[in-house]
Design an enzyme around this catalytic site. Structure first.
Site, mmCIF file in Angstrom:
data_model
loop_
_atom_site.group_PDB
_atom_site.id
_atom_site.type_symbol
_atom_site.label_atom_id
_atom_site.label_comp_id
_atom_site.label_asym_id
_atom_site.label_seq_id
_atom_site.Cartn_x
_atom_site.Cartn_y
_atom_site.Cartn_z
ATOM 1 N N SER A 14 -4.467 1.348 -16.663
ATOM 2 C CA SER A 14 -5.852 1.164 -17.000
ATOM 3 C C SER A 14 -6.168 0.835 -18.559
ATOM 4 C CB SER A 14 -6.488 2.343 -16.633
ATOM 5 O OG SER A 14 -6.546 2.609 -15.296
ATOM 6 N N GLY A 70 3.290 -8.758 -9.577
ATOM 7 C CA GLY A 70 3.429 -9.633 -8.015
ATOM 8 C C GLY A 70 4.067 -10.840 -8.529
ATOM 9 N N GLU A 130 -6.534 -4.512 -10.205
ATOM 10 C CA GLU A 130 -7.859 -5.313 -10.988
ATOM 11 C C GLU A 130 -8.645 -4.042 -11.438
ATOM 12 O OE1 GLU A 130 -8.620 -8.723 -10.794
ATOM 13 O OE2 GLU A 130 -6.490 -9.234 -9.822
ATOM 14 N N GLY A 178 -4.872 8.306 19.848
ATOM 15 C CA GLY A 178 -3.777 7.980 19.939
ATOM 16 C C GLY A 178 -3.426 6.628 20.008
ATOM 17 N N GLN A 199 -19.045 10.209 17.857
ATOM 18 C CA GLN A 199 -18.356 9.168 17.531
ATOM 19 C C GLN A 199 -19.463 8.024 16.681
ATOM 20 O OE1 GLN A 199 -15.152 8.831 18.228
ATOM 21 N NE2 GLN A 199 -14.725 6.518 18.827
#
Lengths: 688, 688
Positions: B189, B222, B471, B448, B380
């Site tokens: 950072s 990267g 980023e 599951g 849910q």
């Protein structure tokens, strides 16, 4: 007159050395420590790490991990000296599965543990074993759980003496690796909806096992894809009825051989598929099973709670199908206890790594001064310090659960059974959900370096993730807790007895549902906020209130919509109630642990953690407290400030607090989580 | 007179077919669609899936994914017909890396995209490209981002015409794969703390790049471990000073060749190591770099904001080191825009899978009735439906961010630059944090079956996880947002201009910080709660209040402790402020989107989602609202009830809402998330 501390230490150290010898000779033919020469030097390191009382966290260590040293130490010692059995950072599923099996064999054959004996005779030690092997790899912990808790446990707990005689030793020594075939493609939580059938054939005195449709495929069955020879199969028992048609006696458990003892090929009529790569736990070989007219002897019915005679007549010591079903599932409650304990182990490991790294890492700082250690940032404290408090809180709560479980196994007392059932459901749900979230927080808190696989957060999170689902989905289990609370609520008004864990509710109901006291709601001094009576009062008030309002809402809605719909209308409310209750139990057990700690520094550390646990939870739900005016605005602010202050105070002793978990560097493995030289270890690992 | 809808559809369909042809011939030498025969049938399916206006969600589709069909469709089409380039469920890191590179080459060479051209000339399309390839595999999205946004973007945006001339085409066509070497082992950072040096050697007219210590090792780079030929290296520019010693000019960017163009071996003085297996994104080859007296020509300094003459004299169009540093980092803001947009793409995919499965899965139910679809359970709905609302909310907010970014690139206006900087920092943080949590929630909500790797939640979560860190770490970026708000706050009192996004603050300050109106705080009718004015008022009130109190606390604490410590004392407060502001911007953009939707059904769906987004956020922070008595207890309860009711209403149209994202089955891939036949597809995948 009394031996000096140093003398006692020497004695204790010698005793540990001896106990390691004894343990190894007691539990196995060959000692696991190799030659004696090799032992003495390596051992002294081990013992030093464990016993040095100079470490300030030692009193805490004795209260937490120290209790089960006889389990932890031989395992840690063995894997330290068998690096070839330690999991590499990257591996393919198939290799992982074989490694896990080799590790499990080492636990049994080389270190000499007898897990099925422990499970039946010393469950507390068995749970410590699960937690300890989980530190090596969670797949190993689960593979062990599948073999002993699930496969072994179902045979021993649902079967009778004939099953014990035939299977106990061969399950114990891994000659009979086995499965627990309950879940189906279409049915997980709703076990009563399972569709696999076991039809009694009077002519041959056999049961015929069948998978009647795609949805009845047994799915996610651990040990099935590769290693399992047998399975405990849960199927509807179908009896030829005197009238036309058959009688469905509900779900029962049957021992079904899966593979040839000689060739390991699937037996006729048994179709086995590999469930494939999973999010985690790839050391466990989950498979799917279909049965086509698979015949098993009548003796293979696990007949403790229901039996079939040679003539096809059903008998049971229990009067109704519901009671039989409850008894069957009730025997399996140990799995949840193990998961709760294992989850706390994961939380301790993750918190150790994240906190050690946050004490090493520096980033930004005041102008012209050294950069600041990131654990000194308020935001980093807010992420990690309440987590540390929670790991202690959960430790004492699961310890209590294990004690209750042991008591249940000893007494077979109905009240204790009910208590352990609800408590294990609640703690398993609450702890695993908290740990799952914490693993993500740890990864984020360690930034880029938290993303290196070698630093363990990825595999811990992926492996642990399913703890929230298996052995009972958390959302379903919390509803069982809520249902139990409502039953207790009803009892209260009927004057019946309350089990120990819920006793506070009776008192709370009377006291807390009257008007809140405006003087108390405004009190905001540190002494008051850190008073365990205030904290307990707040937790209990919330639970009692949620319980009372839930009961009233349910009564009203049931009249309008029926009980199923009414329950669903109140579902979020009921889940909050269950969590609130579990948080209350955890706080109670934490306060007791603070009380019984005899070491002065240890006690003051625990008190800090306990206050933080309590106040952080109150602050997290401050909306509820404010809504009832249980807490006035000035008090809410004071709680918030005190949480930040306690985070800061705990941070000052954070090193000691994670050191007290005593997870050795070679077991923790994450380079950023080591006790020292983290960066250089990390650089070396990638080849510099 | 007017063409009928059906005629228009046919025309549109024909145009799409043509545009696919055109696109393929326009962008590449060989058409990617293979033979024309093969095309017409496959294409018609594709086109059907996209264009059928019979689908009720089509109006919404047009507002969301539809905008960038010309980017999405060729990619989806290509991968549909190249299954060998689609990621298998399990693969080793090394294979994954090679596959990702082959996929990237296909995007450029076979489908014919010109990403660097898009990045510089049509950024909106570039961001759509990142999101689209992310649906194939997030590693591909990030590999593309490393090559074009980071390596390409740094050369183009920090360099000058000479760099563009030399590198543009070869970066575009992947002849020059490259890296963005900013982060070091000790510094992520805190970019100003980087320690790699680039010392000017006047004798040879070169810079000499060095890694002065272990902590300065470039880490997580990267493209470095395997494919990179070059890197943009961020290093302290050291100039030989006239007096004794050297002058440190601060962090600048340099193009450093890493590997031989012929042999691909690391060049002399360049040490490269593989950072190894990661939690996710294993298709991207992150490496570590050390430099030992690596010499590069003076021309390799990316000299837009600072240059060195042949004589070693420094010049810059910007007056101070801080301004140069800000300008350098400012050019890199595009990466954050891309991550925010990509993260919304992930959220859409995950929500689609979880909601479709929850509409298939049945478990438990009323006595003697069919089992209940699990999305009908309140719990849910509470997990998934606000997530669906958020994915729409974030879509419109990131669309706005992209528009602002495009405007910034066009106008180079200082005010727009500042706005985009803070907005991208805030949205990137807020959206990625939300998506990360949602991925765990989706896995849990699917039980599951959510744990099968093939159902994607594991890889999506693991791959997306680091979006929160790279980023710009979210915690750091949110502080930049807070700092910006405080600057705006100061401006307000000084009467300066406010940038568009923050304008509301000025009004809010005046209006909301006075007494709350007791009549309004008690109003709890649905009409009032669903009034966007109430919702916006609540969001703005909270932000304004948090801002004002933060400013006051900071002023007071700075006097006592200095600004660094004061900031740290208020850190949690400041993070909450930043989040509150971003939530406000998101709500504003959502309300605007509802307003501009012309389709009646579409508009009513969006309005439902928007109200749910707003009220769910208010309920989540109800403690704050109650503490200020902005909301009375009756109103708090009404908000809670309405959130549950809206969840239920959205659930009734949930299928249409996820269908409108139009992620084709063959791209989504998760068997449980398909539009139909989920279970049988799932069974087939494991070999039944």
């Amino acid at each position: 007159m009394a031996a000096s501390i140093s003398d006692m230490e020497k004695l204790q150290k010698r005793m540990l050395v001896l106990s390691l010898h004894l343990r190894s000779s007691e539990l196995q033919a060959e000692p696991f420590l190799g030659t004696n020469t090799c032992m003495s030097s390596a051992e002294s390191e081990l013992v030093d790490e464990v016993l040095s009382t100079n470490e300030p966290g030692n009193a805490l260590y004795k209260m937490v991990a120290g209790k089960h040293r006889s389990v932890y130490e031989p395992i840690f010692y063995f894997f330290r000296h068998h690096p070839e059995l330690v999991n590499p950072v990257e591996m393919l599923k198939d290799d992982h599965r074989e490694l896990t099996m080799r590790q499990l064999k080492a636990i049994v054959h080389d270190i000499g543990f007898k897990p099925l004996t422990l499970l039946t005779e010393d469950p507390a030690k068995y749970f410590a074993l699960t937690e300890a092997v989980g530190h090596i790899d969670l797949s190993l912990g689960i593979k062990l759980g599948v073999q002993y808790s699930l496969w072994g446990g179902s045979v021993i707990n649902l079967g009778t003496q004939k099953h014990r005689d035939k299977y106990f030793d061969k399950i114990q020594n891994l000659e009979y690796p086995g499965c627990f075939a309950m879940t189906e493609l279409h049915h997980g939580s709703n076990v009563q909806g399972l569709q696999t059938t076991a039809t009694f054939d009077r002519d041959t005195d056999e049961f015929v096992i069948n998978t009647p449709n795609e949805g009845a495929t047994k799915w996610w069955i651990g040990n099935a894809a590769v290693h399992g020879k047998f399975a405990t199969v849960f199927a509807r028992l179908i009896l030829p009825s005197s009238s036309s048609g058959n009688a469905d006696m509900g779900v029962h458990a049957f021992i079904v051989p899966l593979r040839s003892m000689q060739t390991h090929a699937p037996l006729p009529g048994v179709e086995i598929r590999d469930c494939g790569y999973k999010v985690g736990l790839n050391g466990v070989d989950n498979g799917a099973l279909r049965f086509h007219n698979v015949r098993i002897p009548r003796d293979n019915l696990l007949n403790k709670f229901g039996d079939v005679s040679r003539e096809g007549v059903y008998s049971s010591p229990l009067p109704t199908p519901n009671k039989r079903f409850a008894a069957t599932l009730g025997e399996l409650v140990g799995g949840r206890v193990g998961l709760a304990a294992g989850s706390v182990g994961v939380l301790k490991a993750a918190a150790t790594i994240a906190i050690r790294y946050s004490l090493l890492r520096q980033q930004f700082g005041p102008p012209n001064k050294p950069e600041t250690v990131i654990l000194d940032y308020q935001s980093q404290q807010g992420r990690l310090i309440p987590m540390l408090a929670s790991s202690y809180a959960f430790h004492f709560a699961t310890e209590y659960l294990v004690d209750r479980y042991v008591e249940m196994k000893r007494t077979r007392d109905d009240e204790v059974i009910a208590d352990v059932h609800a408590l294990s459901a609640g703690l398993k749900s609450y702890v695993t959900a908290y740990t799952a979230k914490s693993l993500s927080i740890c990864r984020e808190a360690c930034g880029g370096h938290g993303y290196a696989a070698v630093n363990r957060f990825g595999s811990l999170r992926n492996d642990h993730d399913i703890f929230q689902t298996f052995e009972g989905d958390n959302t379903v289990l919390l509803q069982q807790v809520a249902a139990d609370l409502l039953k207790q609520f009803k009892k209260k008004f009927e004057g019946g007895a309350l089990t120990v864990t819920w006793k506070y509710l009776r008192d709370s109901m009377g006291t807390y549902l009257s008007q809140t006291n405006p003087v108390v709601t405004h009190r905001d001094g540190e002494g008051h906020l850190r008073d365990p009576n205030f904290q307990l009062d707040a937790f209990r008030y919330r639970t009692a209130r949620l319980l009372q309002t839930a009961a009233l809402r349910l009564r009203k809605l049931t009249k309008q919509h029926g009980s199923f719909e009414a329950w669903n209308y109140c579902l979020n409310h009921l889940l909050t109630l269950a969590e609130s209750h579990i948080e209350t139990v955890i706080l109670e057990k934490f306060i007791e642990a603070v009380h019984r700690c005899e070491d002065k520094t240890g006690k003051s550390h625990l008190k800090l953690l306990c206050d933080l646990y309590a106040l952080d939870r109150i602050w997290n739900d401050i909306g509820t407290y404010r809504n009832q005016d249980y807490v006035a605005p000035n008090k809410a602010k004071a709680i918030h400030r005190l949480v930040e202050q306690l985070c800061h105070e705990v941070r000052l002793v954070a090193t000691e607090l994670v050191d007290a978990f005593k997870i050795p560097d070679y077991i923790l493995r994450a380079p950023i989580g080591l006790k020292s030289k983290q960066y250089s270890e990390y650089s070396q690992i990638i080849g510099f």
